[in-house]
Design a protein around this motif. Sequence first.
Motif, PDB file in Angstrom:
ATOM      1  N   HIS A 149     -11.105  11.960   5.622  1.00  0.00           N
ATOM      2  CA  HIS A 149     -10.944  13.397   4.239  1.00  0.00           C
ATOM      3  C   HIS A 149     -10.679  13.751   3.755  1.00  0.00           C
ATOM      4  O   HIS A 149      -9.517  14.970   3.604  1.00  0.00           O
ATOM      5  CB  HIS A 149     -10.735  15.134   6.198  1.00  0.00           C
ATOM      6  CG  HIS A 149      -9.983  14.183   7.179  1.00  0.00           C
ATOM      7  ND1 HIS A 149      -9.062  14.956   7.577  1.00  0.00           N
ATOM      8  CD2 HIS A 149     -10.977  14.094   9.039  1.00  0.00           C
ATOM      9  CE1 HIS A 149      -8.743  14.076   8.480  1.00  0.00           C
ATOM     10  NE2 HIS A 149      -9.399  13.855   8.671  1.00  0.00           N
ATOM     11  N   GLN A 167       0.861  -0.910   0.115  1.00  0.00           N
ATOM     12  CA  GLN A 167      -0.442  -0.246   0.438  1.00  0.00           C
ATOM     13  C   GLN A 167       0.627   1.418   0.096  1.00  0.00           C
ATOM     14  O   GLN A 167       2.085   0.954   0.566  1.00  0.00           O
ATOM     15  CB  GLN A 167      -0.717  -0.119   0.821  1.00  0.00           C
ATOM     16  CG  GLN A 167      -1.989   1.117   1.092  1.00  0.00           C
ATOM     17  CD  GLN A 167      -2.321   1.515   2.223  1.00  0.00           C
ATOM     18  OE1 GLN A 167      -1.630   1.088   4.013  1.00  0.00           O
ATOM     19  NE2 GLN A 167      -3.630   2.110   2.805  1.00  0.00           N
ATOM     20  N   MET A 201      -1.057   6.721   2.558  1.00  0.00           N
ATOM     21  CA  MET A 201      -1.752   7.465   2.712  1.00  0.00           C
ATOM     22  C   MET A 201      -2.733   8.753   2.802  1.00  0.00           C
ATOM     23  O   MET A 201      -1.850   8.218   4.009  1.00  0.00           O
ATOM     24  CB  MET A 201      -2.893   6.164   2.411  1.00  0.00           C
ATOM     25  CG  MET A 201      -2.994   4.969   1.610  1.00  0.00           C
ATOM     26  SD  MET A 201      -3.393   5.300   0.037  1.00  0.00           S
ATOM     27  CE  MET A 201      -5.345   5.367   0.120  1.00  0.00           C
ATOM     28  N   PRO A 202      -3.062   9.590   2.127  1.00  0.00           N
ATOM     29  CA  PRO A 202      -3.229  10.876   3.104  1.00  0.00           C
ATOM     30  C   PRO A 202      -4.511   9.771   4.452  1.00  0.00           C
ATOM     31  O   PRO A 202      -4.602   8.639   4.441  1.00  0.00           O
ATOM     32  CB  PRO A 202      -4.324  11.712   2.404  1.00  0.00           C
ATOM     33  CG  PRO A 202      -4.730  10.968   1.430  1.00  0.00           C
ATOM     34  CD  PRO A 202      -3.232   9.224   1.245  1.00  0.00           C
ATOM     35  N   ASN A 203      -4.643  10.567   5.417  1.00  0.00           N
ATOM     36  CA  ASN A 203      -6.311  10.046   6.221  1.00  0.00           C
ATOM     37  C   ASN A 203      -7.409  10.084   5.253  1.00  0.00           C
ATOM     38  O   ASN A 203      -7.449  10.641   4.896  1.00  0.00           O
ATOM     39  CB  ASN A 203      -6.726  11.325   7.645  1.00  0.00           C
ATOM     40  CG  ASN A 203      -7.675  10.586   8.227  1.00  0.00           C
ATOM     41  OD1 ASN A 203      -8.066   9.988   7.849  1.00  0.00           O
ATOM     42  ND2 ASN A 203      -7.719  11.115   9.624  1.00  0.00           N
ATOM     43  N   ASP A 208      -4.114  17.059   8.662  1.00  0.00           N
ATOM     44  CA  ASP A 208      -4.848  15.866   7.841  1.00  0.00           C
ATOM     45  C   ASP A 208      -4.750  14.315   8.823  1.00  0.00           C
ATOM     46  O   ASP A 208      -5.804  13.809   8.580  1.00  0.00           O
ATOM     47  CB  ASP A 208      -3.979  15.113   6.680  1.00  0.00           C
ATOM     48  CG  ASP A 208      -4.885  14.778   5.913  1.00  0.00           C
ATOM     49  OD1 ASP A 208      -5.967  14.495   5.888  1.00  0.00           O
ATOM     50  OD2 ASP A 208      -4.013  13.708   5.825  1.00  0.00           O
ATOM     51  N   ARG A 209      -4.155  14.425   9.674  1.00  0.00           N
ATOM     52  CA  ARG A 209      -4.006  12.533  10.567  1.00  0.00           C
ATOM     53  C   ARG A 209      -4.951  12.417  11.880  1.00  0.00           C
ATOM     54  O   ARG A 209      -5.813  11.371  12.164  1.00  0.00           O
ATOM     55  CB  ARG A 209      -2.696  12.608  11.618  1.00  0.00           C
ATOM     56  CG  ARG A 209      -1.194  12.551  10.265  1.00  0.00           C
ATOM     57  CD  ARG A 209      -0.693  12.206  11.259  1.00  0.00           C
ATOM     58  NE  ARG A 209      -0.456  11.075  12.155  1.00  0.00           N
ATOM     59  CZ  ARG A 209      -0.263  11.424  12.860  1.00  0.00           C
ATOM     60  NH1 ARG A 209       0.585  12.189  13.535  1.00  0.00           N
ATOM     61  NH2 ARG A 209       0.536  10.373  13.452  1.00  0.00           N
ATOM     62  N   CYS A 210      -5.974  13.945  11.925  1.00  0.00           N
ATOM     63  CA  CYS A 210      -7.000  13.346  13.146  1.00  0.00           C
ATOM     64  C   CYS A 210      -8.461  13.059  12.710  1.00  0.00           C
ATOM     65  O   CYS A 210      -8.704  13.037  11.686  1.00  0.00           O
ATOM     66  CB  CYS A 210      -7.326  15.548  12.960  1.00  0.00           C
ATOM     67  SG  CYS A 210      -8.390  15.096  14.286  1.00  0.00           S
ATOM     68  N   HIS A 255      -2.980   1.300   6.119  1.00  0.00           N
ATOM     69  CA  HIS A 255      -3.239   1.799   7.101  1.00  0.00           C
ATOM     70  C   HIS A 255      -4.009   3.030   6.255  1.00  0.00           C
ATOM     71  O   HIS A 255      -4.257   3.414   5.299  1.00  0.00           O
ATOM     72  CB  HIS A 255      -2.290   2.442   7.491  1.00  0.00           C
ATOM     73  CG  HIS A 255      -1.254   2.211   8.260  1.00  0.00           C
ATOM     74  ND1 HIS A 255      -1.576   2.132   9.686  1.00  0.00           N
ATOM     75  CD2 HIS A 255       0.130   2.039   8.135  1.00  0.00           C
ATOM     76  CE1 HIS A 255       0.237   1.244  10.140  1.00  0.00           C
ATOM     77  NE2 HIS A 255       0.808   1.322   8.930  1.00  0.00           N
ATOM     78  N   LEU A 256      -5.185   2.987   6.961  1.00  0.00           N
ATOM     79  CA  LEU A 256      -6.140   4.591   6.509  1.00  0.00           C
ATOM     80  C   LEU A 256      -6.196   5.836   6.260  1.00  0.00           C
ATOM     81  O   LEU A 256      -6.696   6.826   6.537  1.00  0.00           O
ATOM     82  CB  LEU A 256      -7.389   4.113   6.801  1.00  0.00           C
ATOM     83  CG  LEU A 256      -8.053   2.568   5.252  1.00  0.00           C
ATOM     84  CD1 LEU A 256      -9.408   2.443   5.219  1.00  0.00           C
ATOM     85  CD2 LEU A 256      -7.438   3.063   4.453  1.00  0.00           C
ATOM     86  N   TYR A 257      -4.604   5.379   7.834  1.00  0.00           N
ATOM     87  CA  TYR A 257      -4.737   7.045   8.022  1.00  0.00           C
ATOM     88  C   TYR A 257      -2.688   6.718   8.497  1.00  0.00           C
ATOM     89  O   TYR A 257      -2.705   6.269   8.838  1.00  0.00           O
ATOM     90  CB  TYR A 257      -5.127   8.088   9.331  1.00  0.00           C
ATOM     91  CG  TYR A 257      -4.675   7.432  10.512  1.00  0.00           C
ATOM     92  CD1 TYR A 257      -3.659   7.299  11.213  1.00  0.00           C
ATOM     93  CD2 TYR A 257      -6.135   6.063  10.913  1.00  0.00           C
ATOM     94  CE1 TYR A 257      -3.961   6.233  12.645  1.00  0.00           C
ATOM     95  CE2 TYR A 257      -6.460   6.096  11.643  1.00  0.00           C
ATOM     96  CZ  TYR A 257      -5.241   5.748  12.117  1.00  0.00           C
ATOM     97  OH  TYR A 257      -4.858   4.859  13.768  1.00  0.00           O
ATOM     98  N   PRO A 258      -1.885   8.656   8.309  1.00  0.00           N
ATOM     99  CA  PRO A 258      -1.069   7.669   8.425  1.00  0.00           C
ATOM    100  C   PRO A 258      -0.065   8.023   9.854  1.00  0.00           C
ATOM    101  O   PRO A 258      -0.662   8.657  10.279  1.00  0.00           O
ATOM    102  CB  PRO A 258      -0.265   9.588   7.914  1.00  0.00           C
ATOM    103  CG  PRO A 258      -1.372   9.883   7.130  1.00  0.00           C
ATOM    104  CD  PRO A 258      -2.304   9.618   7.311  1.00  0.00           C
TER     105      PRO A 258
END
Lengths: 389, 609
Positions: free
Chosen positions: A313, A305, A308-310, B182-184, B144-147
């Motif tokens: 949002h 993978q 990725m950004p979060n 962005d990580r929040c 991961h779907l967020y850093p």
Amino acid sequence: MKLSTGHSAALDFAPPEPVDMASGKYVRLWQGPQHPGITGNMSLELILDGDTIIDCKTHVGYLHRGFEKLMERRTFIQNFTVVCRIAVPEPTFNEYLYSHAVETLSGIEVPERAIWLRTMNLELMRLASFLMWIGGMSGAFGQYTVPNWTLAYRDFVLDLFEEMTGARIYHMYIVPGGVRAGLPDGFEKRARDIMDGAEKMLDQVERVMFNNTVFKARSKGLGIITPDMIDPYGIVGPNARACGFARDLRKDEPYLAYDQLDFEVITGSDSDAYERAYLRLQETRQCINLIRQCLDKAPTDGPFQADMPNVLHWKIPAGETYVKAECTRGEYGYYMVTDGSELVRRVHVRGPSYTHAIAVMERLAVGCNIADIAGLMVSLHNYPPEIER
Amino acid sequence: MNLKDLLSPFFVWQRAFEKPYTTIRPTLDRPGAPAYRGFHINITETCVGCGSCHEICQNHAIDMVAVEEFQGRRGDSGLRPRFDYGRCCWCGLCVDICTAASLRMSNEYAWISEDPTSFHFTAGVDAKPWQDNELGYRRAEGYHLYPPKRIEMEMLPAAESVKSFDEVVKGYSAEQAKKEADRCVECGICVATCPAHMDVPDYIHSIRDGDYEKGLQLMYRTNPFPATCGRICTRQCETVCPVGILGEPVAIRWLKRFIVDQVDAKDYSRILNDQTGDSGHKIAIIGAGPGGLSAAYYLRKQGHAVTIFESQETAGGMLRYGVPSYRLPDADLDKDINYIVSLGVEVKYNTRVGKDIQFDTLLQEYDAVFLSTGLSVPSNMRIQGEEHPRVLSGLQVLADVASGRDPGIGKKVAVIGGGNVAMDAARVSRRFGADVTILYRRRITDMPADLEEIHESQEEGCVIVEQAIPVEILDIDNVDADNPKQVSIKWGEAEMVNDPTGGRPRPVLQEDRMHVETYDCVISAIGQSSNLDYIPKALQEQLAIEWGKFTPGEYQHTTMQKVFVGGDFANRTADAISAIEDGHHAARGINRFLNPDAYTETDTDTQVN
């Protein structure tokens, strides 16, 4: 109009003469909508003169779910769970193209391992799809043994999907950024065993279904697609390759790992129902070969993978793109427009069934015997869900 | 037609003698693949109720519901996901986004029930047959779907930082801040944990939107010291941030700092647009530290006239005299203070209550009095010889440096203690070129100081000696006996002994392992206590002060009607953010006290800004 194939465009697109139904000479008959997936969920309105079809109108709309619209109201990550449902028997191509479009617009580079896992996933999907199609084709010509064999093997392939992705039909494995997991332990051996078995089974299918007087008698000469129809109708995939067009996006514009796989585009000479069916049988075998190559070459470690950004949002810069891949039926495409927000502005899904099942079908049905209409329909390999999206 | 095509199909009979593809067992007996996306399992003890599963679910199949068992836990919303299997599509995104990895799926996929409501359940709370299933889908390692990692903060290298009092932390660039913001996951658990209940997710959101003015407005709703807290806050929020469970918590403090740094002080009044009327009430505040100034800010916004009595020549209290400028530059502290003062707060500097003006006078002349004088008296080590002139207090050293005076520490320094004051005193000493040894009675892991301060002090060359208990200060032969230049300290090694009652391990002095070392000075920084001499003895009794500390009531009120308290001597955490909240809350209390008619039972705190 100059056509890219160089073939004549001298096709007659004039509307047919109106039929005088009041004369009592003709019968109006509806084929479908029934049996989901193969020829079902769309219908043909046929006018018969005796048992010969003299006019055919396709009717769609039985399966419209509005996916393109649904996607405009979901975030980029949420959509990936929706797109697989667009073409039920072949969800993976939607997953790949959706993800690829999102990655293209957001500038995400997918890691090598994910590229290979995606390629293998797509080829497994192609195999499962062809196995189901062989069953449909033989069933449409009254042979009910072959579908039991091929659908059983399709189920074995679905077992592989279940292991690899966690689900049998809606895999949701190819996700924007890569794939969701690596291969489970022992997968390679089980996959190779199933490939070996499938290859053997396909030999049996050839002997029973293709080397068969009845099948040949009914399918040869049925629904001939002539080279001059290819461009005006936008015919792609095996339907086009069966009449000699070596068109295959995997070769023409290689994506994923296809440029590192060893295969040739298979073509035929005379695109009738038999030729198309036989070409697909060969492509099924080729598919097994490609899966073996993927098992040989796919890296077994490393990231699967991209960073990725979060996704909660995730906004993608304004832009538009068209991405395409060769599915079992030919060019499958996603056109995507983004406007910089958290939602996609517009998605258009281009499935090959749209032309094959509507315009081409209407033309090929004329002059055909009513007994062969189901076989003709399956020989074009259409998935009504992707027509309506 | 050829004969081969006629005969070939009969090959089909061969299969009749082969093993059938189908199984004779019922399908329900077939288990799903080991990673099958089946029914949900939630380990409710691990789950913190962040609601990311609810947020990501495109089917709205997950509701967060209150579960009694988890109410009131720190770092826990008290909510748990409730699944609606009439809506779920088993995509597993909830599992992928789960910040605590508490949510997964079993490999069971068949469930028959006559009760339709049983398909709507709180996983892990409502018993289900698959609850103990060990197989099934879970997020793969490396997916991961967020850093998970935070954007690294650029800092002065230790070799540079010890040379000056320049700020060590350089701050995020706009691009870095946006990435970090962005990580929040916007769960809001930080809001509940922050003593001041700052709108953390919202101001972080404003960074993503690039709307720093809105961010500033949001911060001032609960905290008039954002420039300060953006640098030195104890950031309890980050300790509970669910992103930190599997990765690193969102750098909430640095993001706060980033917003403030983007806004010029001269734009504050336009952006915040604080209205200050005239209520006709007068409030006296004792102490211009974070508590007093915070109270002043929110009281001014209610239109009350505010006078602060400050014994020092500048405002800021411990923020100015206790926090070295390499952590909190004066300019940034002044940015916060100047704005508060600009709202019409009168500050009487160099005015010590009890000496320059009597406490009773304040009680008579003002409608309410808020005390926020903090902890200003260094605690004694209670060892022999500690009155030696070369035993300095950490607080005094820091105050000297803050006021621009030479602390006179020499070149070889021992610092006693493991709190932030000890770390600051040590790092300040390094900046004056001293070799620094920190003696701490417990282990480094037990130190109350901020982990980051411990690391930075080590990087800057301070040597920490763990399990070292000071025993005695020894006089040594100094050349000038009246003006000694050196001092010796005797300290003993300690063994950590587990507390049978379950408390934290206790250091026990080992009499046979003693050391004596000579230093230019010993800096004692083992804690501090309050100085309440300005309150007349009789009133002190009336105020129920215990061990120099107050136990204030709901709105920071005391047993005396007019007197409200807040700050280090009135709370447990004794940090800036708690003092700021105390001040804010006292302002609410004072406002209610002055306008009893304006409040009814149904009023919420938010209405009383």
